[in-house]
Scaffold this active site. Structure first.
Site, PDB file in Angstrom:
ATOM      1  N   GLU A 241      45.623  43.301  35.575  1.00 54.91           N
ATOM      2  CA  GLU A 241      45.599  44.749  35.436  1.00 54.91           C
ATOM      3  C   GLU A 241      44.229  45.287  35.858  1.00 54.91           C
ATOM      4  O   GLU A 241      43.211  44.859  35.329  1.00 54.91           O
ATOM      5  CB  GLU A 241      45.870  45.133  33.983  1.00 54.91           C
ATOM      6  CG  GLU A 241      45.945  46.626  33.796  1.00 54.91           C
ATOM      7  CD  GLU A 241      46.196  47.016  32.363  1.00 54.91           C
ATOM      8  OE1 GLU A 241      45.517  46.481  31.479  1.00 54.91           O
ATOM      9  OE2 GLU A 241      47.073  47.865  32.146  1.00 54.91           O
TER      10      GLU A 241
ATOM     11  N   GLU B 143      50.508  48.127  21.626  1.00 53.49           N
ATOM     12  CA  GLU B 143      50.875  48.657  22.955  1.00 53.49           C
ATOM     13  C   GLU B 143      49.753  48.236  23.891  1.00 53.49           C
ATOM     14  O   GLU B 143      48.651  48.759  23.804  1.00 53.49           O
ATOM     15  CB  GLU B 143      50.940  50.186  22.925  1.00 53.49           C
ATOM     16  CG  GLU B 143      51.950  50.758  21.978  1.00 53.49           C
ATOM     17  CD  GLU B 143      53.323  50.885  22.595  1.00 53.49           C
ATOM     18  OE1 GLU B 143      53.513  50.443  23.747  1.00 53.49           O
ATOM     19  OE2 GLU B 143      54.202  51.408  21.912  1.00 53.49           O
TER      20      GLU B 143
ATOM     21  N   THR C 113      45.078  43.963  26.429  1.00 55.43           N
ATOM     22  CA  THR C 113      45.760  42.790  25.892  1.00 55.43           C
ATOM     23  C   THR C 113      44.761  41.863  25.203  1.00 55.43           C
ATOM     24  O   THR C 113      45.078  41.267  24.164  1.00 55.43           O
ATOM     25  CB  THR C 113      46.526  42.072  27.021  1.00 55.43           C
ATOM     26  OG1 THR C 113      47.534  42.985  27.487  1.00 55.43           O
ATOM     27  CG2 THR C 113      47.193  40.804  26.546  1.00 55.43           C
TER      28      THR C 113
ATOM     29  N   LYS D 189      41.012  55.829  15.005  1.00 58.40           N
ATOM     30  CA  LYS D 189      39.757  55.677  15.764  1.00 58.40           C
ATOM     31  C   LYS D 189      39.999  55.952  17.239  1.00 58.40           C
ATOM     32  O   LYS D 189      40.656  55.181  17.919  1.00 58.40           O
ATOM     33  CB  LYS D 189      39.164  54.271  15.620  1.00 58.40           C
ATOM     34  CG  LYS D 189      37.729  54.258  16.157  1.00 58.40           C
ATOM     35  CD  LYS D 189      37.192  52.887  16.458  1.00 58.40           C
ATOM     36  CE  LYS D 189      37.560  52.401  17.835  1.00 58.40           C
ATOM     37  NZ  LYS D 189      36.973  53.196  18.940  1.00 58.40           N
TER      38      LYS D 189
ATOM     39  N   CYS E  92      48.654  52.607  31.465  1.00 56.75           N
ATOM     40  CA  CYS E  92      49.106  51.247  31.117  1.00 56.75           C
ATOM     41  C   CYS E  92      50.381  50.872  31.856  1.00 56.75           C
ATOM     42  O   CYS E  92      50.573  49.717  32.201  1.00 56.75           O
ATOM     43  CB  CYS E  92      49.295  51.135  29.620  1.00 56.75           C
ATOM     44  SG  CYS E  92      50.257  52.503  28.974  1.00 56.75           S
TER      45      CYS E  92
HETATM   46  P1  NAD Z   1      40.149  48.309  24.818  1.00 57.46           P
HETATM   47  O1  NAD Z   1      41.133  47.350  24.279  1.00 57.46           O
HETATM   48  O2  NAD Z   1      38.813  47.810  25.179  1.00 57.46           O
HETATM   49  O3  NAD Z   1      39.897  49.487  23.775  1.00 57.46           O
HETATM   50  C1  NAD Z   1      40.941  50.186  23.145  1.00 57.46           C
HETATM   51  C2  NAD Z   1      40.452  50.671  21.812  1.00 57.46           C
HETATM   52  O4  NAD Z   1      40.197  49.538  20.986  1.00 57.46           O
HETATM   53  C3  NAD Z   1      39.152  51.464  21.847  1.00 57.46           C
HETATM   54  O5  NAD Z   1      39.237  52.493  20.895  1.00 57.46           O
HETATM   55  C4  NAD Z   1      38.112  50.430  21.440  1.00 57.46           C
HETATM   56  O6  NAD Z   1      36.976  50.974  20.841  1.00 57.46           O
HETATM   57  C5  NAD Z   1      38.904  49.616  20.442  1.00 57.46           C
HETATM   58  N1  NAD Z   1      38.433  48.236  20.240  1.00 57.46           N
HETATM   59  C6  NAD Z   1      37.697  47.449  21.068  1.00 57.46           C
HETATM   60  N2  NAD Z   1      37.504  46.245  20.511  1.00 57.46           N
HETATM   61  C7  NAD Z   1      38.125  46.253  19.304  1.00 57.46           C
HETATM   62  C8  NAD Z   1      38.312  45.295  18.267  1.00 57.46           C
HETATM   63  N3  NAD Z   1      37.806  44.064  18.357  1.00 57.46           N
HETATM   64  N4  NAD Z   1      39.033  45.646  17.185  1.00 57.46           N
HETATM   65  C9  NAD Z   1      39.584  46.871  17.092  1.00 57.46           C
HETATM   66  N5  NAD Z   1      39.446  47.829  18.033  1.00 57.46           N
HETATM   67  C10 NAD Z   1      38.730  47.523  19.131  1.00 57.46           C
HETATM   68  O7  NAD Z   1      40.869  48.988  26.005  1.00 57.46           O
HETATM   69  P2  NAD Z   1      40.398  50.239  26.855  1.00 57.46           P
HETATM   70  O8  NAD Z   1      39.504  49.752  27.922  1.00 57.46           O
HETATM   71  O9  NAD Z   1      39.886  51.300  25.946  1.00 57.46           O
HETATM   72  O10 NAD Z   1      41.814  50.749  27.420  1.00 57.46           O
HETATM   73  C11 NAD Z   1      42.391  50.202  28.556  1.00 57.46           C
HETATM   74  C12 NAD Z   1      43.498  49.238  28.190  1.00 57.46           C
HETATM   75  O11 NAD Z   1      44.444  49.813  27.298  1.00 57.46           O
HETATM   76  C13 NAD Z   1      44.276  48.812  29.393  1.00 57.46           C
HETATM   77  O12 NAD Z   1      44.412  47.429  29.406  1.00 57.46           O
HETATM   78  C14 NAD Z   1      45.638  49.482  29.215  1.00 57.46           C
HETATM   79  O13 NAD Z   1      46.699  48.827  29.793  1.00 57.46           O
HETATM   80  C15 NAD Z   1      45.769  49.571  27.760  1.00 57.46           C
HETATM   81  N6  NAD Z   1      46.635  50.692  27.393  1.00 57.46           N
HETATM   82  C16 NAD Z   1      47.899  50.417  26.945  1.00 57.46           C
HETATM   83  C17 NAD Z   1      48.761  51.455  26.615  1.00 57.46           C
HETATM   84  C18 NAD Z   1      50.164  51.190  26.118  1.00 57.46           C
HETATM   85  O14 NAD Z   1      50.806  52.105  25.624  1.00 57.46           O
HETATM   86  N7  NAD Z   1      50.675  50.002  26.220  1.00 57.46           N
HETATM   87  C19 NAD Z   1      48.339  52.768  26.708  1.00 57.46           C
HETATM   88  C20 NAD Z   1      47.045  53.006  27.164  1.00 57.46           C
HETATM   89  C21 NAD Z   1      46.203  51.946  27.490  1.00 57.46           C
END
Ligand code: NAD
Ligand code: MG
Length: 503
Positions: free
Chosen positions: A415, A284, A264, A210, A318
């Site tokens: 963050e 991650e 997180t 997804k 991230c």
């Molecule tokens: P997010 O957690 O809101 O969304 C990430 C993904 O999860 C999206 O596809 C979203 O639709 C999905 N999602 C949202 N709620 C969900 C749920 N309850 N169950 C399953 N999936 C769900 O984060 P974001 O705003 O899209 O991304 C930014 C964050 O991601 C930042 O905190 C960043 O640090 C982190 N990030 C981490 C890494 C890493 O490798 N550690 C890489 C990129 C981004």
């Protein structure tokens, strides 16, 4: 149909970087890719008015849809399937049915498919780069020279592992896990898809992926590529939608393994949901990484590294070096050089090859960044933002920093995921290490010094998955990446990246 062309010259022409925010090792990849990609002037990117989800090898329409916009113009690019229970059931069932045959293929045959995907990404690289930039707002130079080449390299790299898995786990016969549910964020859309799919497929698993709701378009192009290389139906399924679609997917009973990259907060929710099941899980998550500058470092290089660390991809990274810790004796000099350098960064049209910072990915993310700018101004003070105008339409944030930040300040702890740097100081290496580790996260860190022994000592003390020495934000498919503490667990990349997909 929306069409766009990328008016840049060849990748090789500006591979030299010329002091721009050039990013990771651009030149080798750009040169290699120039051999495959068509002349940029001839690349037209067609975006259909609507896209279905990719299930069992076919694009499937849904009754519910959502818009994806270009964050630099606020124009709607397309409508995309909002997958619900029915589509998730169908995608998981397709992956389940495809699994035994895919797992039983000799590794070298699976490898051939992955090689073909990698080659098609190269051949369609310019189109993918333009699409990535339009859908997500990142500068074309980054999508063209970093995201898309690296996505292809991940498929190449794991294609090579597909027939060598027994060497990755000596002494036992490795087995795939089954159906993998993979959820990715919007900051490196195609690259994160490659990080998830390539190792899973190499190991003989099948996948339901997804993409994030603001950046679904390159994952859907990847679905077309799966069709082009005749990947057996059901081996890769792409389900689009927002958080609820992700939740339905990771909580589905037909899933054997969950791999999540994102915030997180959502990671914790998924960990709770998966805990009572037999599903395997890797996470991650976020970060608040420290970039440590010692007085004996080459300060000009360190300033480039600070800029690269926090302003690359608008800080939507991230592992961004969002806290810079500078040795007190050179603090004034470093901040002065940094402000000078920040003033030269160009913010604007992401499709312009001279742009350093593109658009903020979404209205919601811009609101979040602005919330932190307000909180930081009140608490920390010392706010400075680069001069210049930004376009009137779209979501923009010019590179900025806070000076005199204390570890207790919110801009030092949380963050922000934007082009916002917290500047702090230290007096001794011990204090630098203590401050760097004073965070619930543990994804990455950078150390700038000309003393090898100091780098080794500091790196050993840091609780961070990746420690860069005299560089920052460099990625390679052969090196493992992942976090400690609230940054998650499990590794992606390298031989380590196979382990989460093998039983
Ligand atoms: P997010 O957690 O809101 O969304 C990430 C993904 O999860 C999206 O596809 C979203 O639709 C999905 N999602 C949202 N709620 C969900 C749920 N309850 N169950 C399953 N999936 C769900 O984060 P974001 O705003 O899209 O991304 C930014 C964050 O991601 C930042 O905190 C960043 O640090 C982190 N990030 C981490 C890494 C890493 O490798 N550690 C890489 C990129 C981004
Ligand atoms: Mg979009």
């Amino acid at each position: 149909m929306t069409t766009a062309t990328n008016g840049s010259r060849t990748a090789v022409d500006d591979a030299q970087g010329h002091g721009r925010l050039a990013g990771p090792p651009v030149s080798e990849w750009a040169a290699a890719f120039a051999a495959y990609a068509p002349a940029p002037e001839s690349v037209k990117v067609e975006i259909a008015p609507a896209y279905g989800a990719f299930i069992n090898g076919r694009f499937v329409e849904t009754s519910a849809t959502f818009e994806t916009v270009n964050p630099a113009t606020e124009a709607v690019l397309s409508r995309v399937a909002a997958c619900g229970e029915e589509e998730i059931d169908a995608a998981v069932a397709a992956a389940r049915e495809a699994f035994p045959k895919w797992a039983a293929l000799p590794g070298r045959e699976r490898g051939k498919y992955l090689f073909r995907i990698a080659r098609r990404i190269q051949e369609r690289a310019r189109e993918l780069a333009i699409l990535e930039t339009m859908d997500g707002g990142k500068p074309i130079r980054e999508s063209r020279d970093v995201d898309i080449p690296l996505a292809a390299l991940h498929f190449f790299y794991y294609a090579g592992w597909a027939d060598k898995l027994k060497y990755a786990v000596p002494g036992r016969e490795p087995k795939p896990l089954g159906v993998c549910a993979q959820v990715i964020p919007w900051n490196f859309p195609l690259l994160m898809a490659a990080w998830k799919l390539a190792p899973a497929l190499a190991c003989g698993n099948t996948c339901v992926l997804k993409p994030a709701e603001t950046t679904p378009l390159t994952a859907l192009r990847l679905a077309e590529i799966c069709q082009e290389v005749d990947l057996p139906p059901g081996v890769v399924n792409i389900v689009t939608g927002a958080g609820e679609t992700g939740r339905l997917l990771v909580e589905h009973g037909g899933v054997d393994k969950v791999a999540f990259t994102g915030s997180t907060g959502v990671g914790k929710r998924i960990a709770k949901a998966v805990a009572p099941t037999k599903k395997r899980l890797t996470l991650e998550l976020g970060g608040k990484s420290a970039n440590i500058v010692f007085a004996d470092a080459s300060l000009d290089q360190a300033v480039e590294g600070i800029v690269q660390g926090i302003y690359f991809n608008q800080g939507h990274v991230c592992c961004a070096g969002s806290r810079v810790l500078v040795e007190e004796s050179v603090l004034g000099e470093v901040v002065e050089k940094l402000k000078h350098r920040m003033s030269t960064l160009r913010v604007g049209d992401p499709l312009d090859k001279n742009t350093d910072l593109g658009a903020i990915n979404s209205r919601a993310q811009l609101d979040r960044i602005e919330h932190y700018l307000g909180a930081g101004r009140e608490e920390a003070g010392g706010f400075w933002q680069s001069p210049g105008d930004v376009p009137t339409k779209g979501y923009w944030c010019k590179p900025c920093l806070f000076e005199g930040v204390q570890p207790s300040h919110v801009v030092a702890r949380e963050e922000i995921f934007g082009p916002v740097l917290a500047v702090m100081s230290f007096r001794t290496p011990e204090e630098a290490v203590a401050r760097a580790n004073e965070t619930p996260y543990g994804l990455a860190a950078g150390v700038w010094t000309d003393k090898g022994s100091k780098v080794r000592w500091v790196a050993k003390q840091l609780r961070a998955g990746v420690v860069w020495m005299n560089t920052y934000n460099r990625f390679d498919p052969t090196s493992p990446f992942g976090g400690y503490k609230e940054s998650g667990f499990g590794r992606e990349g390298g031989a380590h990246g196979l382990m989460p997909y093998l039983g």
